[in-house]
Design a protein around this motif. Structure first.
Motif, PDB file in Angstrom:
ATOM      1  N   UNK A 124      94.512  33.528  23.723  1.00 26.49           N
ATOM      2  CA  UNK A 124      93.477  32.661  24.293  1.00 26.49           C
ATOM      3  C   UNK A 124      92.942  33.269  25.587  1.00 26.49           C
ATOM      4  N   UNK A 125      93.868  33.737  26.432  1.00 22.41           N
ATOM      5  CA  UNK A 125      93.457  34.308  27.706  1.00 22.41           C
ATOM      6  C   UNK A 125      92.582  35.536  27.548  1.00 22.41           C
ATOM      7  N   UNK A 126      92.920  36.411  26.613  1.00 20.71           N
ATOM      8  CA  UNK A 126      92.101  37.599  26.395  1.00 20.71           C
ATOM      9  C   UNK A 126      90.714  37.199  25.902  1.00 20.71           C
ATOM     10  N   UNK A 127      90.669  36.197  25.038  1.00 22.87           N
ATOM     11  CA  UNK A 127      89.374  35.703  24.531  1.00 22.87           C
ATOM     12  C   UNK A 127      88.529  35.178  25.689  1.00 22.87           C
ATOM     13  N   UNK A 128      89.161  34.454  26.624  1.00 22.33           N
ATOM     14  CA  UNK A 128      88.440  33.941  27.788  1.00 22.33           C
ATOM     15  C   UNK A 128      87.914  35.102  28.640  1.00 22.33           C
ATOM     16  N   UNK A 148      99.169  42.065  18.176  1.00 24.96           N
ATOM     17  CA  UNK A 148      98.905  42.645  16.854  1.00 24.96           C
ATOM     18  C   UNK A 148      99.482  41.779  15.744  1.00 24.96           C
ATOM     19  N   UNK A 149      99.821  40.540  16.050  1.00 22.17           N
ATOM     20  CA  UNK A 149     100.318  39.606  15.063  1.00 22.17           C
ATOM     21  C   UNK A 149     101.822  39.710  14.849  1.00 22.17           C
ATOM     22  N   UNK A 150     102.279  38.958  13.870  1.00 20.68           N
ATOM     23  CA  UNK A 150     103.695  38.954  13.501  1.00 20.68           C
ATOM     24  C   UNK A 150     103.819  39.009  11.984  1.00 20.68           C
ATOM     25  N   UNK A 151     104.697  39.864  11.516  1.00 19.82           N
ATOM     26  CA  UNK A 151     104.865  40.009  10.064  1.00 19.82           C
ATOM     27  C   UNK A 151     105.403  38.738   9.418  1.00 19.82           C
ATOM     28  N   UNK A 152     106.013  37.837  10.218  1.00 24.13           N
ATOM     29  CA  UNK A 152     106.574  36.608   9.655  1.00 24.13           C
ATOM     30  C   UNK A 152     105.505  35.544   9.424  1.00 24.13           C
ATOM     31  N   UNK A 171      92.290  37.724  14.652  1.00 24.17           N
ATOM     32  CA  UNK A 171      93.269  38.530  15.387  1.00 24.17           C
ATOM     33  C   UNK A 171      92.858  40.003  15.403  1.00 24.17           C
ATOM     34  N   UNK A 172      92.391  40.508  14.265  1.00 24.91           N
ATOM     35  CA  UNK A 172      91.961  41.902  14.192  1.00 24.91           C
ATOM     36  C   UNK A 172      90.771  42.162  15.102  1.00 24.91           C
ATOM     37  N   UNK A 173      89.827  41.225  15.130  1.00 27.78           N
ATOM     38  CA  UNK A 173      88.651  41.397  15.992  1.00 27.78           C
ATOM     39  C   UNK A 173      89.051  41.409  17.465  1.00 27.78           C
ATOM     40  N   UNK A 174      89.956  40.519  17.837  1.00 28.60           N
ATOM     41  CA  UNK A 174      90.401  40.457  19.230  1.00 28.60           C
ATOM     42  C   UNK A 174      91.167  41.724  19.607  1.00 28.60           C
TER      43      UNK A 174
END
Length: 237
Positions: A124-128, A148-152, A171-174
């Motif tokens: 969220x912070x990076x998006x802001x 980079x996400x979580x495999x779970x 997530x990929x775009x961010x």
């Protein structure tokens, strides 16, 4: 000791860390239900320069109290500490949550802000920081954020949790946006049962701590000291 026995002990240690992690998170949730605490207030020191305001960004299904130990230390260091009530328990998609935070920064007229985030809060912070409200933000300290996400994530029942799948388009775009990474400090434990990929962020200042867990490190003195130090570093430029 045989390799099999060492492996068994290692697995048991990780299971223990996982259990302790959830126990810590449950304790925080129960505290909120029983007696929601007030935000800590920075002491007023006559003649002292004002420290950078800090905005807390909790993880998914969390309230700001998860960052309570960090918030207390930041307030003692003189930082005005803010939470974003509109986030609630932070179940919205990241872009919507970021809009809520950006609106709050504008409404409160906050500038020169350092964001202090946990888990999803770092996304969220990076998006802001990438939004039109980004000029209000000096930088961010993100703890255990799945950049980079979580495999779970793909195995979760909740759609909100599945959004942390490394293949998720948002997530990929961010992750592909590198412009603000040099103003982010990513802090993460050696072992995070929720994010085996770790919270490392390319182009950021990365700080790995010898801790275990996703939630419990938030209360560890080493992590608290690290966050306070990194906020001061971002504030000083």
């Amino acid at each position: 000791m045989s390799a099999r026995r060492r492996s068994s002990r290692g697995s048991l240690a990780r299971l223990g860390a996982w259990a302790a992690d959830y126990a810590w998170a449950l304790d925080r949730q129960l505290r909120h239900l029983v007696r929601p605490p007030a935000l800590p207030v920075a002491p007023r020191v006559p003649g002292a320069a004002a420290a950078a305001p800090v905005v807390l960004l909790p993880g998914i299904y969390e309230t700001w109290e998860f960052l309570g130990p960090v918030a207390d230390a930041l307030a003692r260091a003189g930082h005005p500490v803010h939470a974003v009530a509109g986030l609630g328990h932070n179940g919205r998609p990241v872009p919507e949550s970021a809009d809520v935070v950006a609106d709050e920064l504008d409404r409160a007229g906050l500038t020169g802000v350092v964001l202090v985030a946990h888990s999803k809060g770092g996304l969220i912070g990076k998006h802001v920081m990438l939004s039109p409200a980004g000029h209000r933000v000096l930088g961010m300290v993100a703890v255990a954020t799945p950049f980079t996400g979580s495999r779970w994530a793909r195995y979760m029942l909740s759609r909100a949790l599945r959004s942390f799948d490394p293949r998720d388009p948002v997530l990929l775009a961010l992750a592909g946006e590198l412009l603000v990474n040099d103003r982010i400090t990513a802090v993460y434990p050696t072992f995070d049962p929720h994010i085996p990929e770790t919270g490392h962020l390319v182009g950021a200042r990365n700080v790995e701590l010898p801790l275990s867990g996703h939630f419990r490190p938030l209360g560890h003195p080493l992590l608290v000291r690290t966050v306070v130090r990194e906020v001061a570093r971002l504030e000083s430029g």
